[in-house]
Enzyme design. Sequence first.
Site, PDB file in Angstrom:
ATOM      1  N   ILE A  69      50.919  -1.678 -42.736  1.00 39.69           N
ATOM      2  CA  ILE A  69      50.174  -0.453 -43.067  1.00 39.69           C
ATOM      3  C   ILE A  69      51.158   0.667 -43.387  1.00 39.69           C
ATOM      4  O   ILE A  69      51.925   1.109 -42.515  1.00 39.69           O
ATOM      5  CB  ILE A  69      49.252  -0.028 -41.917  1.00 39.69           C
ATOM      6  CG1 ILE A  69      48.276  -1.161 -41.578  1.00 39.69           C
ATOM      7  CG2 ILE A  69      48.473   1.227 -42.296  1.00 39.69           C
ATOM      8  CD1 ILE A  69      47.383  -0.864 -40.387  1.00 39.69           C
ATOM      9  N   HIS A  70      51.138   1.124 -44.626  1.00 39.71           N
ATOM     10  CA  HIS A  70      51.981   2.250 -45.047  1.00 39.71           C
ATOM     11  C   HIS A  70      51.210   3.001 -46.128  1.00 39.71           C
ATOM     12  O   HIS A  70      50.007   2.810 -46.297  1.00 39.71           O
ATOM     13  CB  HIS A  70      53.341   1.753 -45.555  1.00 39.71           C
ATOM     14  CG  HIS A  70      53.253   0.811 -46.707  1.00 39.71           C
ATOM     15  ND1 HIS A  70      53.482   1.180 -48.009  1.00 39.71           N
ATOM     16  CD2 HIS A  70      52.932  -0.510 -46.760  1.00 39.71           C
ATOM     17  CE1 HIS A  70      53.314   0.144 -48.811  1.00 39.71           C
ATOM     18  NE2 HIS A  70      52.977  -0.905 -48.066  1.00 39.71           N
ATOM     19  N   GLY A  71      51.893   3.883 -46.840  1.00 41.12           N
ATOM     20  CA  GLY A  71      51.206   4.774 -47.770  1.00 41.12           C
ATOM     21  C   GLY A  71      50.332   4.091 -48.794  1.00 41.12           C
ATOM     22  O   GLY A  71      49.186   4.489 -49.027  1.00 41.12           O
TER      23      GLY A  71
END
Length: 306
Positions: free
Chosen positions: A160-162
């Site tokens: 989970i990142h940008g």
Amino acid sequence: MKDIILVSHGDMAKGVKHSLEMITGKQKSVHVVSLKDDGDDKQFESDLLKIMSKLNGKKLIIADLLGGTPCNVALTQYSEDDDVDIIAGMSLPLVVEATLNTQVTTKDLIGSAKQSVVNVKNQLEQSTHISEGNDIDLDKYAEFKGKENIVNIRIDERLIHGQVAGIWSTSLNTQRIIVINDEAATDPLQKSSLRMAAPTSMRLSVLTIKNAVKNINSGKYGKQRLFILFKNPADVLRFIKEGGNINRINVGNMSHKNGAREVTKSIKVTKDEEVVFHKIAEHGVDITAQLVPNDPIVNFMEKLDR
């Protein structure tokens, strides 16, 4: 689409746009005007007017510093122009929100930017007390068995990142993100970090491969729109062998490792990983490569075999 003009002292605006495009892909509607090291208000004004003269419709100017030359010049030129909004206090979260949500008001943008400033260590400590909420009795979900509503399955080494939290999951109207990785599922620190990174509007499950197969196949998540994340292709193959159903998977980010070669700009694979991808494809899985939703969909296996 609303045009966004980032204005700053030096290269800050240029750097923010570069970081923005690492997350969202190219943004033709985002422009940059900088007060140069040897420049002054006249130089900046000339460059700003040149950019603004090429744009039509609604525009949003985001300045780095309240009271600084870029902000003051913009205010002098456009304080009476109803088609131009001006915000000071540039940050990457603010610019991402303004870019992705073209209908957002300036008031909402400012509110969102304020919420993005948090004490991360305190929030991490608080998130460790959130329980996973796994139910033991899966029979209650029998009516949903075999009807899982999966909107995307992605391999992304960063989980989970940008790109996942800010673009993919929102564009697909995701209701639950499911991270499938044994290490993350058994590490309280990793689970807490993932909870902080996930959008607050979405539910999150961090599961071992065995539990993921059991929960998803049982229909535990009902009609929820599920976004499934794997960290690597080996976990995908194990998921399939444990009885998980995958028809199509998107490869997003795999970083460089010793002996890896570049398949796309964001995907580097080793010889061992190539073998795993071929085994996944042998199970009838359509494997694509796509960094962000507005990028073209690429046939990953064709790229891999070149």
